[in-house]
Write an enzyme that holds these catalytic residues in place. Structure first.
Site, short mmCIF file in Angstrom:
data_model
loop_
_atom_site.label_atom_id
_atom_site.label_comp_id
_atom_site.label_asym_id
_atom_site.label_seq_id
_atom_site.Cartn_x
_atom_site.Cartn_y
_atom_site.Cartn_z
N CYS A 121 0.81 -1.22 0.00
CA CYS A 121 0.00 0.00 0.00
C CYS A 121 0.85 1.27 0.00
O CYS A 121 0.35 2.35 -0.32
CB CYS A 121 -0.95 0.01 1.19
SG CYS A 121 -2.11 -1.37 1.11
N HIS A 270 -4.08 7.19 1.60
CA HIS A 270 -4.28 5.84 1.06
C HIS A 270 -5.70 5.37 1.41
O HIS A 270 -6.17 5.56 2.54
CB HIS A 270 -3.24 4.89 1.66
CG HIS A 270 -3.52 3.45 1.39
ND1 HIS A 270 -3.75 2.97 0.12
CD2 HIS A 270 -3.63 2.39 2.23
CE1 HIS A 270 -3.98 1.68 0.20
NE2 HIS A 270 -3.92 1.30 1.46
N ASN A 300 -10.14 -0.95 -1.60
CA ASN A 300 -8.70 -0.72 -1.44
C ASN A 300 -7.98 -1.30 -2.66
O ASN A 300 -7.98 -2.51 -2.87
CB ASN A 300 -8.23 -1.42 -0.15
CG ASN A 300 -6.76 -1.20 0.15
OD1 ASN A 300 -6.02 -0.69 -0.68
ND2 ASN A 300 -6.34 -1.60 1.34
O1 UT7 Z 1 -3.92 -1.18 3.26
C1 UT7 Z 1 -3.80 -1.63 4.59
C2 UT7 Z 1 -4.76 -2.76 4.68
N1 UT7 Z 1 -5.66 -2.94 5.70
C3 UT7 Z 1 -6.23 -2.06 6.56
O2 UT7 Z 1 -5.97 -0.90 6.63
C4 UT7 Z 1 -7.26 -2.67 7.42
C5 UT7 Z 1 -7.35 -2.06 8.80
N2 UT7 Z 1 -8.35 -2.76 9.59
C6 UT7 Z 1 -9.66 -2.66 9.38
O3 UT7 Z 1 -10.06 -1.91 8.51
C7 UT7 Z 1 -10.61 -3.45 10.25
O4 UT7 Z 1 -9.89 -4.14 11.24
C8 UT7 Z 1 -11.47 -4.44 9.42
C9 UT7 Z 1 -12.52 -3.66 8.64
C10 UT7 Z 1 -10.62 -5.24 8.47
C11 UT7 Z 1 -12.18 -5.43 10.32
O5 UT7 Z 1 -12.97 -4.77 11.29
P1 UT7 Z 1 -12.94 -5.23 12.80
O6 UT7 Z 1 -13.93 -4.43 13.52
O7 UT7 Z 1 -11.52 -5.18 13.27
O8 UT7 Z 1 -13.49 -6.73 12.70
P2 UT7 Z 1 -12.81 -8.09 13.17
O9 UT7 Z 1 -11.78 -8.53 12.17
O10 UT7 Z 1 -12.41 -8.02 14.62
O11 UT7 Z 1 -14.04 -9.05 13.06
C12 UT7 Z 1 -15.21 -8.85 13.87
C13 UT7 Z 1 -16.26 -9.85 13.43
C14 UT7 Z 1 -15.74 -11.28 13.35
O12 UT7 Z 1 -16.76 -12.14 13.76
P3 UT7 Z 1 -16.72 -12.77 15.26
O13 UT7 Z 1 -15.42 -13.51 15.35
O14 UT7 Z 1 -16.79 -11.59 16.18
O15 UT7 Z 1 -17.92 -13.65 15.26
C15 UT7 Z 1 -15.52 -11.48 11.86
O16 UT7 Z 1 -15.63 -12.83 11.47
O17 UT7 Z 1 -16.74 -9.53 12.12
C16 UT7 Z 1 -16.64 -10.68 11.29
N3 UT7 Z 1 -16.38 -10.25 9.91
C17 UT7 Z 1 -17.34 -10.00 9.02
N4 UT7 Z 1 -18.67 -10.08 9.09
C18 UT7 Z 1 -19.36 -9.76 8.00
C19 UT7 Z 1 -15.18 -10.01 9.35
N5 UT7 Z 1 -15.35 -9.63 8.06
C20 UT7 Z 1 -16.68 -9.62 7.83
C21 UT7 Z 1 -17.45 -9.30 6.70
N6 UT7 Z 1 -18.80 -9.41 6.84
N7 UT7 Z 1 -16.93 -8.92 5.54
#
Ligand code: UT7
Length: 343
Positions: A121, A270, A300
């Site tokens: 990125c 970004h 992204n």
């Molecule tokens: O270019 C650099 C690249 N990346 C970034 O900048 C990403 C930075 N991070 C983020 O943007 C966030 O951490 C995310 C958007 C990726 C994830 O959000 P989060 O609030 O940290 O969610 P999480 O990974 O802790 O997941 C929470 C829940 C999980 O379910 P359980 O375990 O609580 O039952 C996931 O399985 O949300 C679930 N989940 C989804 N549910 C529906 C994860 N992805 C999805 C989805 N749809 N697409």
């Protein structure tokens, strides 16, 4: 002193629009539009069709940037290609782009060097620092810098992979970095990296320490286990570090240039997550109308986010000559960077 300025911008996104609902309908991912929008701001992304590769999209973006700069491919002295999704393990996508630009055949072949940059990125800013250094050192007058990604081919479009696969889209952006004697252009690029976090966001595919690097089957084919095949990410750790490093590198750039945030007309961040960028803007007291975004439309696109955003802003007239702008990125590695440009 020779300065380096951006003489042209261009971008290309593939025509297939994939909405959040399409992830459910077309690919069977268990997700909801609300979950994705609430956490990331992403409403849709573009996926390239099979048969289209990273250098194909880069070619379209490069042609627009060259046309805007009033240049022919033969005017280039260097190609810098930032991507984490090159056509193949090797060679890099830069040589494919060079060939597709017609630089290797016809009446006027020109075998310009082609350099691939692998900084995910932050790839566009790492590439920008390389392009600017070549121009300032007198090693090049015109550098084509491209950021392009074909993520759709390497996304785990299943419920298991949804945390990563719902974030990314395909596209390409390009700029031409040219020499000028005028007092304008890229004032500096401030880069950083922290390899302690190399495994927090990665897609390994193989492990070169293994013999052979990918498990070999009796028929000479290879088998890659799912945790190696697909990208993995600890989203919360990435989020936290992204905010800190982006704020830190922007403030370092401003201090070095002896400018205030109030001197900056537009902030190009970004496009990984709208919430990250809103959080940064809020922390810094930057009004949201000075922070252009398009993540809601493209998701992204990694190395392509900044050049696509620049090209759209330049085309719409929002980004105009005389403006002072900041570019800031963060990504896998971790790597990050900021640049200050007098447009
Ligand atoms: O270019 C650099 C690249 N990346 C970034 O900048 C990403 C930075 N991070 C983020 O943007 C966030 O951490 C995310 C958007 C990726 C994830 O959000 P989060 O609030 O940290 O969610 P999480 O990974 O802790 O997941 C929470 C829940 C999980 O379910 P359980 O375990 O609580 O039952 C996931 O399985 O949300 C679930 N989940 C989804 N549910 C529906 C994860 N992805 C999805 C989805 N749809 N697409």
């Amino acid at each position: 002193m020779t300065n380096a300025y951006i003489s042209g911008t261009g971008f290309h996104v593939p025509p297939d629009v994939v909405t959040n609902d399409d992830l459910i309908r077309r690919f069977g991912v268990d997700t909801t539009h609300e979950w994705i929008v609430q956490r990331t701001g992403i409403e849709q992304r573009r996926f390239a069709e099979a048969g289209v590769g990273t250098s194909d999209m880069a070619l379209e973006a490069a042609r627009s940037a060259l046309a805007q700069a009033g240049l022919r491919p033969q005017d280039l002295d260097l190609i810098v290609f930032a991507t984490l999704s090159p056509e193949h393990a090797f060679p890099g996508s830069g040589v494919y782009l060079q060939r597709k630009l017609g630089l290797t055949d016809g009446d006027e072949p020109k075998f310009v060097p082609a350099l691939d940059v692998r900084n995910q990125c932050s790839g566009f800013l790492y590439g920008l620092s390389t392009a600017v250094a070549h121009v300032r050192a007198g090693m090049a007058r015109h550098v084509l810098l491209v950021g392009a990604e074909t993520h759709s081919a390497a996304l785990d479009l299943s419920t298991e992979g949804r945390t990563v696969s719902s974030l990314f889209g395909d596209g390409a952006g390009a700029v031409v970095v040219s020499a000028t004697d005028e007092d304008r252009g890229v004032r500096g690029v401030w880069l950083g990296a922290d390899g302690r976090f190399a495994e927090v966001l990665c897609q390994k595919v193989w492990d070169i320490r293994q013999r052979p690097f990918i498990a070999k089957n009796p028929d000479r084919s290879g088998t890659v286990p799912p945790d190696m095949l697909w990208a993995t990410m600890d989203g919360k750790v990435v989020f936290k570090h992204a905010v800190a490093a982006m704020v830190g590198s922007l403030m370092r750039a401003c201090a070095d240039q002896r400018i205030d945030l109030a001197d900056i007309d537009l902030f190009f961040f970004h496009q990984a997550n709208l919430r990250i960028n809103q959080f940064i803007a809020q922390q810094l007291g930057v009004p949201e109308d000075r922070v252009p975004h398009n993540i809601e439309r493209y998701g992204n696109t990694t190395a392509a986010t900044l050049p696509i955003l620049l090209a759209e802003a330049a085309q719409s007239g929002r980004l105009r000559p005389g403006m002072k702008i900041a570019l800031v990125a963060f990504g896998s590695g971790f790597t990050w960077g900021a640049a200050i440009v007098d447009w």
